[in-house]
Every structure is written in structure tokens, then in C-alpha cells.
Scaffold this motif. Structure first.
Motif, PDB file in Angstrom:
ATOM      1  N   ILE A  83     -13.904  12.498   1.834  1.00 20.88           N
ATOM      2  CA  ILE A  83     -12.618  12.941   1.296  1.00 20.88           C
ATOM      3  C   ILE A  83     -12.812  14.043   0.259  1.00 20.88           C
ATOM      4  N   ASN A  84     -11.895  15.004   0.269  1.00 19.41           N
ATOM      5  CA  ASN A  84     -11.898  16.057  -0.742  1.00 19.41           C
ATOM      6  C   ASN A  84     -10.454  16.510  -0.967  1.00 19.41           C
ATOM      7  N   TRP A  85     -10.267  17.477  -1.836  1.00 20.15           N
ATOM      8  CA  TRP A  85      -8.924  17.937  -2.185  1.00 20.15           C
ATOM      9  C   TRP A  85      -8.142  18.406  -0.954  1.00 20.15           C
ATOM     10  N   ASN A  86      -8.826  19.067  -0.033  1.00 20.00           N
ATOM     11  CA  ASN A  86      -8.153  19.657   1.120  1.00 20.00           C
ATOM     12  C   ASN A  86      -7.763  18.647   2.204  1.00 20.00           C
ATOM     13  N   ASN A  87      -8.421  17.504   2.272  1.00 17.20           N
ATOM     14  CA  ASN A  87      -8.091  16.539   3.322  1.00 17.20           C
ATOM     15  C   ASN A  87      -7.620  15.188   2.765  1.00 17.20           C
ATOM     16  N   LYS A  88      -7.249  15.173   1.506  1.00 18.39           N
ATOM     17  CA  LYS A  88      -6.793  13.921   0.880  1.00 18.39           C
ATOM     18  C   LYS A  88      -5.528  13.407   1.568  1.00 18.39           C
ATOM     19  N   PRO A  89      -5.402  12.085   1.695  1.00 19.11           N
ATOM     20  CA  PRO A  89      -4.196  11.530   2.307  1.00 19.11           C
ATOM     21  C   PRO A  89      -2.996  11.669   1.377  1.00 19.11           C
ATOM     22  N   ALA A  90      -1.820  11.691   1.960  1.00 20.51           N
ATOM     23  CA  ALA A  90      -0.581  11.853   1.183  1.00 20.51           C
ATOM     24  C   ALA A  90      -0.249  10.595   0.389  1.00 20.51           C
ATOM     25  N   LEU A  91       0.332  10.796  -0.780  1.00 23.78           N
ATOM     26  CA  LEU A  91       0.821   9.691  -1.604  1.00 23.78           C
ATOM     27  C   LEU A  91       2.240   9.355  -1.174  1.00 23.78           C
ATOM     28  N   ASP A  92       2.560   8.062  -1.124  1.00 24.51           N
ATOM     29  CA  ASP A  92       3.954   7.681  -0.911  1.00 24.51           C
ATOM     30  C   ASP A  92       4.772   8.181  -2.094  1.00 24.51           C
ATOM     31  N   PRO A  93       6.026   8.547  -1.894  1.00 28.59           N
ATOM     32  CA  PRO A  93       6.825   9.085  -2.997  1.00 28.59           C
ATOM     33  C   PRO A  93       7.157   8.062  -4.089  1.00 28.59           C
ATOM     34  N   THR A  94       7.192   6.786  -3.756  1.00 28.76           N
ATOM     35  CA  THR A  94       7.552   5.771  -4.736  1.00 28.76           C
ATOM     36  C   THR A  94       6.425   5.563  -5.744  1.00 28.76           C
ATOM     37  N   VAL A  95       6.772   5.581  -7.017  1.00 26.08           N
ATOM     38  CA  VAL A  95       5.813   5.309  -8.089  1.00 26.08           C
ATOM     39  C   VAL A  95       5.777   3.802  -8.312  1.00 26.08           C
ATOM     40  N   THR A  96       4.591   3.218  -8.164  1.00 21.55           N
ATOM     41  CA  THR A  96       4.423   1.776  -8.329  1.00 21.55           C
ATOM     42  C   THR A  96       4.160   1.397  -9.777  1.00 21.55           C
ATOM     43  N   ALA A  97       3.389   2.197 -10.473  1.00 21.59           N
ATOM     44  CA  ALA A  97       3.055   1.956 -11.878  1.00 21.59           C
ATOM     45  C   ALA A  97       2.761   3.302 -12.508  1.00 21.59           C
ATOM     46  N   SER A  98       2.798   3.357 -13.816  1.00 21.48           N
ATOM     47  CA  SER A  98       2.478   4.608 -14.497  1.00 21.48           C
ATOM     48  C   SER A  98       1.900   4.332 -15.877  1.00 21.48           C
ATOM     49  N   LEU A  99       1.197   5.334 -16.373  1.00 18.80           N
ATOM     50  CA  LEU A  99       0.661   5.292 -17.738  1.00 18.80           C
ATOM     51  C   LEU A  99       1.276   6.449 -18.507  1.00 18.80           C
ATOM     52  N   SER A 100       1.759   6.182 -19.684  1.00 18.44           N
ATOM     53  CA  SER A 100       2.271   7.258 -20.527  1.00 18.44           C
ATOM     54  C   SER A 100       1.080   7.908 -21.228  1.00 18.44           C
ATOM     55  N   SER A 101       1.142   8.126 -22.492  1.00 24.12           N
ATOM     56  CA  SER A 101       0.081   8.793 -23.242  1.00 24.12           C
ATOM     57  C   SER A 101      -1.230   7.999 -23.176  1.00 24.12           C
TER      58      SER A 101
END
Length: 91
Positions: A21-39
Motif C-alpha cells: 500500500i502507498n499514497w497512490n493506491n490507498k483504499p477509500a475511506l467511508d465518509p462517515t466519521v466513527t471517532a475523532s481526536l481534537s487537539s
């Protein structure tokens, strides 16, 4: 450090392999955000709960993106601060 530590998404395509895997062939992310980190601060550990992604036995892929131009960088298994996956199960 970053003002936006990242947004964690399900990746539907689990057929990728780490060594291919690399930047050019990375799989797509689903649009829904499951979790996140702020600062976040450099050199610190953070936890995210991705329980909503896990629907049963199987293989799962998770991707991270950021809305910030100074997004956080995360270490790989080859890095000094390897990521850690903790799995908690309930009967």
C-alpha cells in the motif's frame, strides 16, 4: 502536535496488504466519521473508540484523515512509538 488529531473512518476494502500500500493506491475511506481526536500533542498516546465499526467476526480496516493543514503524524509498526490495538470483549 496538531489542533486536529484526526478523524477515524471505516475502510470497506480489506484486501490491501501492508507491504503493497502507498499514497497512490490507498483504499477509500467511508465518509462517515466513527471517532475523532481534537487537539493532540507530540509524543503523547491517545485512545479512540471504534466499537461502532465492529459488527461481528471478520477483518476490519480503519483509516485516518484530518481537516487540519498541520495534521498529526502517527507512527507505524516500524517506528519508535508503535501503535497499539486493544480489544475488549464482553460475553
Amino acid at each position: 502536535s496538531s489542533n486536529a488529531g484526526g478523524r477515524f473512518h471505516r475502510v470497506a476494502d480489506t484486501s490491501w496488504i501492508e507491504t503493497g500500500i502507498n499514497w497512490n493506491n490507498k483504499p477509500a475511506l467511508d465518509p462517515t466519521v466513527t471517532a475523532s481526536l481534537s487537539s493532540v500533542k507530540s509524543g503523547s498516546w491517545y485512545e479512540v473508540d471504534i466499537t461502532p465499526l465492529i459488527t461481528g467476526d471478520g477483518t476490519y480496516s480503519v483509516g485516518i484523515d484530518s481537516t487540519s493543514s498541520n495534521g498529526a503524524d502517527y507512527s507505524s509498526r516500524e517506528g519508535a512509538n508503535k501503535p497499539l490495538l486493544t480489544v475488549v470483549t464482553t460475553p
